[in-house]
Design a protein around this motif. Structure first.
Motif, short mmCIF file in Angstrom:
data_model
loop_
_atom_site.label_atom_id
_atom_site.label_comp_id
_atom_site.label_asym_id
_atom_site.label_seq_id
_atom_site.Cartn_x
_atom_site.Cartn_y
_atom_site.Cartn_z
N VAL A 80 29.21 12.11 21.64
CA VAL A 80 29.07 12.53 20.35
C VAL A 80 28.36 11.52 19.64
O VAL A 80 28.30 10.28 19.65
N SER A 81 27.46 11.99 18.59
CA SER A 81 26.89 11.18 17.70
C SER A 81 26.95 11.78 16.08
O SER A 81 26.51 13.11 16.12
N ALA A 82 26.81 11.13 15.19
CA ALA A 82 27.11 11.61 13.77
C ALA A 82 26.21 11.03 13.06
O ALA A 82 25.99 9.82 12.73
N GLY A 83 25.41 11.97 12.30
CA GLY A 83 24.31 11.54 11.38
C GLY A 83 24.71 11.52 10.03
O GLY A 83 25.92 11.72 9.75
N ASP A 84 23.85 11.84 9.01
CA ASP A 84 24.31 12.15 7.58
C ASP A 84 24.81 13.45 7.50
O ASP A 84 25.81 13.77 7.30
#
Length: 281
Positions: A131-135
């Motif tokens: 998983v990855s989280a941006g703004d």
């Protein structure tokens, strides 16, 4: 090449890394909440929140994944992004602006934090391995190499439906990047800074997306960069023998095979890592 992605993370104004002893070190503004991780133990991976570079987004948070699958958090908790104490069986973590994600061993995903834009709407995801989280958007990598997203996609950052054979993902401010099994890089989203100009990169084994720049690590330990270099965050062409990279809002970090750490950009102490050797600390 053995990589150490997950052992290093870069946020809005801090850098965090896991040592070989399972402790965590930070660089940034002394005493800030996101750097209060000295008591953490048995950590195997970290994540640093907030890739947004606007003046009103200085606060951030840090996540630590323990070997037993539990998660700890420190720092800004304005939207409940640090409320992860009850998480279990987690194998990967990500931190964005006001948001935390945890991929579980069964392929499901947990989320905590701001829900207004839909970036926490990940409960239906299945077979997720990263998983990855941006703004304002979240990205998940499925076991079959497909990519899923949740949240705002107003700049095209969620236009990933056609991506296949992906083995690594990273979400930035308004863009998303991924590396495929054949070493090519896919990019979607706002290209005005040049952060999505990665189509010519080859033999890439890992990527990292910051606010307005993108890093790529190739199979020979070299690092490439695209996008804004306003703070020197793209000054990585001389780096060698690198096994992991991380991109913050305005800085870039790399870990070398011998455990030493490189950094460039930033102006709030987040690049004060020259004394680090992760294999010895």
């Amino acid at each position: 090449m053995r990589t150490l992605f997950g052992r290093i993370a870069a946020g809005r104004r801090h850098t965090v890394a896991v040592t070989s002893a399972g402790t965590v070190v930070t660089a940034g503004i002394p005493g800030e909440p996101e750097c209060r991780v000295q008591e953490w133990r048995d950590i195997v991976a970290v994540a640093a929140g907030s890739v947004h570079a606007a003046r009103n987004t200085g606060r951030s948070h840090t996540l630590g994944l323990r070997a037993d699958g539990s998660v700890v958090a420190a720092g800004w908790n304005g939207a409940g992004q640090c409320e992860v104490d009850e998480w279990a069986a987690v194998v990967a973590v990500a931190a964005g602006w006001r948001r935390s994600l945890g991929a579980r061993a069964d392929g499901t995903v947990l989320a905590a934090g701001r829900s207004s834009e839909g970036a926490c709407d990940v409960s239906a995801w299945r077979e997720i391995v990263a998983v990855s989280a941006g703004d304002w958007h979240s990205v998940g990598l499925r076991a079959d190499g497909a990519v899923v997203t949740a949240g705002l996609g107003s700049r095209g950052q969620c236009d990933v439906g056609g991506w296949r054979d992906v083995r690594g993902i990273s979400a930035g401010y308004l863009h998303t990047v991924a590396v495929t099994a054949n070493g090519r890089v896919c990019a979607a989203g706002d290209g005005r800074s040049g952060a999505t100009q990665v189509g010519r990169w080859r033999d890439i084994i890992g990527v990292a997306a910051g606010s307005h720049h993108t890093l790529g690590l190739d199979g020979h330990g070299r690092v490439m960069a695209a996008g804004s270099d306003e703070h020197g965050q793209c000054d990585v062409s001389s780096w060698r023998d690198v096994v992991a990279v991380a991109a913050g809002s305005r800085h870039s970090v790399g870990v070398r095979a011998d455990g030493t750490v490189l950094a460039t950009g930033g102006d709030e102490g987040q690049c004060d890592v020259t004394s680090w050797c992760l294999s010895r600390i």
